[in-house]
Design an enzyme around this catalytic site. Structure first.
Site, short mmCIF file in Angstrom:
data_model
loop_
_atom_site.label_atom_id
_atom_site.label_comp_id
_atom_site.label_asym_id
_atom_site.label_seq_id
_atom_site.Cartn_x
_atom_site.Cartn_y
_atom_site.Cartn_z
N ARG A 47 2.47 -8.68 4.51
CA ARG A 47 1.54 -8.09 3.54
C ARG A 47 2.36 -7.67 2.33
O ARG A 47 3.12 -6.69 2.36
CB ARG A 47 0.81 -6.90 4.16
CG ARG A 47 -0.27 -6.28 3.29
CD ARG A 47 -1.52 -7.12 3.23
NE ARG A 47 -2.56 -6.48 2.45
CZ ARG A 47 -3.56 -5.77 2.98
NH1 ARG A 47 -3.64 -5.63 4.30
NH2 ARG A 47 -4.47 -5.23 2.21
N GLU A 90 0.79 -1.24 0.00
CA GLU A 90 0.00 0.00 0.00
C GLU A 90 0.82 1.28 0.00
O GLU A 90 0.30 2.36 0.27
CB GLU A 90 -0.98 0.02 1.17
CG GLU A 90 -2.36 -0.50 0.83
CD GLU A 90 -2.46 -2.03 0.79
OE1 GLU A 90 -3.57 -2.52 0.57
OE2 GLU A 90 -1.45 -2.75 0.97
N HIS A 121 -1.68 3.80 -1.86
CA HIS A 121 -2.74 4.78 -1.58
C HIS A 121 -2.75 5.91 -2.61
O HIS A 121 -3.79 6.51 -2.85
CB HIS A 121 -2.57 5.36 -0.17
CG HIS A 121 -2.93 4.40 0.91
ND1 HIS A 121 -4.08 3.65 0.90
CD2 HIS A 121 -2.29 4.06 2.06
CE1 HIS A 121 -4.14 2.90 1.99
NE2 HIS A 121 -3.06 3.12 2.70
N GLN A 156 -17.79 5.55 3.28
CA GLN A 156 -18.21 6.82 3.86
C GLN A 156 -17.97 6.92 5.36
O GLN A 156 -17.67 8.01 5.87
CB GLN A 156 -19.69 7.06 3.55
CG GLN A 156 -19.96 7.31 2.09
CD GLN A 156 -21.44 7.54 1.80
OE1 GLN A 156 -22.15 8.14 2.59
NE2 GLN A 156 -21.91 7.03 0.69
N TYR A 206 3.46 2.08 1.98
CA TYR A 206 4.10 2.46 3.24
C TYR A 206 5.61 2.17 3.16
O TYR A 206 6.12 1.75 2.13
CB TYR A 206 3.42 1.74 4.40
CG TYR A 206 1.99 2.19 4.62
CD1 TYR A 206 1.71 3.46 5.10
CD2 TYR A 206 0.91 1.34 4.33
CE1 TYR A 206 0.40 3.88 5.30
CE2 TYR A 206 -0.40 1.76 4.52
CZ TYR A 206 -0.65 3.03 5.01
OH TYR A 206 -1.94 3.45 5.20
#
Length: 686
Positions: free
Chosen positions: A217, A167, A255, A342, A169
């Site tokens: 991961r 992701e 991201h 949301q 990081y």
């Protein structure tokens, strides 16, 4: 165990640990990790999921040192005096019969504070902070910090750790040439760039011993430019396996990637083909992720060999009993995650406590309690949209006798419109869930019936959830033959080839997407995703299908269109409309709608261009021009108004009368607010 989910519910032994089934509850940063006393609420959240069948839980990300925390004073584990807080969580999970692993996540250049560090001093496009480059001694210290944090995690009672290597990081940043420009032993070549990841895994295993779960991961598909080739990913997987990892969990996309990976527009199980490619080349168990939200889909993924395990995060927010209901053959009773983001990711990335649109009790288990009522009442609920459905279910669950009236022939209200938007089809799961639950709870349901005051005479209490109706903007000609409301369009009214959409809020964006979306579009081609795994980072040139119509979206305001869309999904909606060549005009003053189109004044093309380059904030005194926008159809998406007729008729009633949802506040079509308000009201009843 139902034979229907034999793959999903079969146990798996990994080292000395036996997992009760193939579902991992994935990592979610809840916002309680940093809160004083938050460990007790966090424990309650996890325990409810263990009681609902969760086996192995992975916590939200906790950094191995302060500089890796996502924010100032963010969660980190680096000293023994921090262990008591973690013991509260691990003890509670173990007493409930579950397993729990701590995710070790160093934010790297995504950290939003001045101490942010990275392999190279390159600012992330989604952050305002330029990180400091780690020295060689800093890198060595950081590796040791990971190992120590894993050791402390074991001391705190965790059954394992998940090392966050995807992701975008810190660990992922070391792996990619774009973010790692180093020429020392930690960069300069693929083997050197992999050293940071493999050394962390090796030392974590060394420090924690052979009978501790070590999950890694792995960023299987970076989806950013100048990223890893898949052969490099496989090589890293083999090295991580050799270094001592127990399980490899798949990560998809950074991201900052401009490709949806977990939003509702992503096809169900849309990236499990990547996990399959890993599984075919590695020996340890592979977990797959992203947009797997039903037991049927998870069973299918495992049955065809795409993975050994399925990691689900948000589905456990939506329904704590996901696994138990699957085991009991009650999948229709599962409150399904609709990937709206949301109340979960939007909250996380804006520093708020995570929750769930369809389950507002998530992360509020100790304060929003639906215990048995002291006095059962006869309650009439009018309106079966999100608010009415949520209240009826929650009140009936507490033991009240509920009768629900809905004037339409089917339940759902605005949810029935939402599920017609391409990519939002999963909203139908919410309607299915409530329909099933009302039947299970014995709620009396009257559809196709508009309730009048005399229909409600039997009730001790009335809840009005009559929703909204579209607002007419008051433009001369807005009732003409070429004008339609958004409800009519979404329900199938004929629309011409040239369309003007009045209103650039969430409804306007959805309608523009509905009108332009080509049914033959392929998600992977549209977004430029390489399914052959040959392109670096998995990126190809996007190839969207031609739009079905020419759409122009008009907005009175001079603010940037879409500025109120969700922070984690708004960019997707904006790109979808850009790919469909949708034109936006802001600062519009409407004169008249005619059979030929819309007469209006708007900024000159030069002023509008400057406005677009500035990213919004068009000056009101900017040069303007009167024009006729020639279109075949005008669609009104200019907001909505509360339906208050029944509430006014019942004004002064001696019984308690509550107005909730859109009937209370009509701003946007906010199902999150409506469902939360409904459940809170049900919980507050005697």
């Amino acid at each position: 165990m139902t034979a229907r989910y034999q793959h999903l519910l079969s146990p798996l032994t990994v080292g000395s640990t036996t997992l009760p089934h193939r579902v991992i509850m994935g990592s979610m940063h809840t916002g309680l990790e940093e809160k004083d006393g938050g460990e007790h609420e966090l424990a309650a959240f996890y325990v409810e999921r263990v009681r609902g069948g969760a086996g192995l839980i992975v916590t939200g990300g906790v950094s191995p040192n302060p500089e890796g925390a996502a924010r100032h004073h963010g969660a980190h584990l680096s000293t023994e005096d921090q262990l008591p807080r973690h013991h509260v969580v691990t003890t509670a999970v173990h007493e409930a019969g579950g397993l729990i692993a701590l995710q070790l996540m160093h934010s790297g250049r995504y950290a939003m504070h001045e101490r942010a560090v990275a392999p190279s001093p390159i600012r992330a496009p989604i952050n305002k902070v330029t990180p400091r480059e780690l020295s060689e001694s800093d890198v060595e210290r950081t590796v040791e910090d990971f190992a120590r944090a894993a050791y402390l995690a074991r001391q705190a009672g965790y059954d394992g750790v998940e090392i966050m290597g995807s992701e975008g990081y810190l660990i992922n940043e070391f792996l990619v040439e774009h973010t790692n420009r180093r020429t020392d032993r930690w960069g300069g070549s693929p083997p050197a760039r992999r050293r940071f990841a493999t050394e962390i895994v090796r030392r974590v295993r060394e420090r924690t011993g052979p009978d501790f779960l070590v999950m890694y991961r792995l960023s299987a598909l970076d989806l950013v430019p100048d990223a890893q080739e898949f052969e490099e990913v496989l090589t890293l997987g083999r090295e991580v396996e050799t270094a001592g990892a127990s399980i490899i969990n798949t990560g998809i996309g950074w991201h900052e990637a401009r490709i949806p990976t977990i939003a509702t527009s992503v096809p169900g199980a849309g990236f499990t083909w990547v996990s399959r490619a890993l599984r075919e080349n590695l020996r340890i168990p592979i977990a797959t992720v992203n947009r797997i939200n039903t037991p049927e889909l998870a069973q299918e993924v495992l049955a065809r060999g795409d993975a050994d395990l399925v990691t689900m995060a948000r589905p456990f927010l939506a329904d704590a009993a996901f696994v138990a209901k699957a085991r009991e053959g009650q999948s229709d009773s599962i409150n399904t995650c609709i990937a709206c983001n949301q109340a979960c990711l939007d909250h996380t990335f804006t520093g708020r406590r995570m929750s769930c649109l369809v389950n507002p009790r998530a992360m509020r288990e100790t304060e929003l309690v639906l215990g048995p009522t002291r006095t059962a009442e006869e309650i009439a609920v009018v309106g079966a949209g999100p608010a009415g459905l949520a209240f009826a279910e929650a009140a009936a669950q507490r033991g009240h006798r509920v009768t629900l009236f809905e004037e339409q022939p089917e339940l759902g209200g605005q949810l029935q419109l939402a599920r017609r938007i391409p990519g939002k089809e999963d909203y139908q799961h919410t309607v299915r869930y409530f329909t099933t639950r009302l039947r299970e709870l014995g709620v009396t349901v009257h559809t196709g019936h508009r309730a009048a005051p005399e229909d409600l005479a039997f009730a001790d209490r009335v809840v009005i959830a009559t929703g909204v109706h579209p607002r007419r903007p008051g433009i001369p000609g807005d009732t003409g033959p070429t004008v339609l409301g958004y409800k009519e369009v979404l329900e199938g009214a004929p629309v011409g080839d040239r369309v003007a959409v009045i209103g650039a809020g969430g409804i306007g964006y959805d309608v523009a997407h509905f009108l332009t979306h080509n049914p033959s579009a392929d998600f992977y081609a549209e977004w430029g995703i390489d399914r052959s795994l040959e392109a670096r980072g998995g990126l190809l040139t996007p190839a969207p299908e031609p739009p079905m119509r020419r759409v122009t979206v008009l907005q009175r305001s001079t603010t940037k269109p879409g500025s109120r869309l969700g922070p984690t999904t708004g960019w997707i909606h904006r790109l979808e409309l850009r790919m469909a060549h949708v034109r936006f005009i802001t600062g519009v003053e409407y004169q008249e709608i005619t059979d030929r189109g819309i007469r209006m004044t708007a900024p000159t093309p030069e002023a509008a261009g400057a406005h677009a380059r500035a990213g919004g904030g068009l000056a009101l005194e900017a040069p303007r021009v009167e024009t006729l926008l020639e279109v075949d159809t005008v669609v009104l998406c200019a907001g909505q108004e509360s339906r208050t007729e029944l509430a006014l008729e019942l004004a002064g009633d001696v019984r308690p009368v509550h107005v909730i949802g859109g009937a209370d506040v009509a701003a946007e079509l906010d199902a999150k607010r409506a469902i939360k308000q409904a459940v809170e009201l049900a919980a507050a009843l005697p």
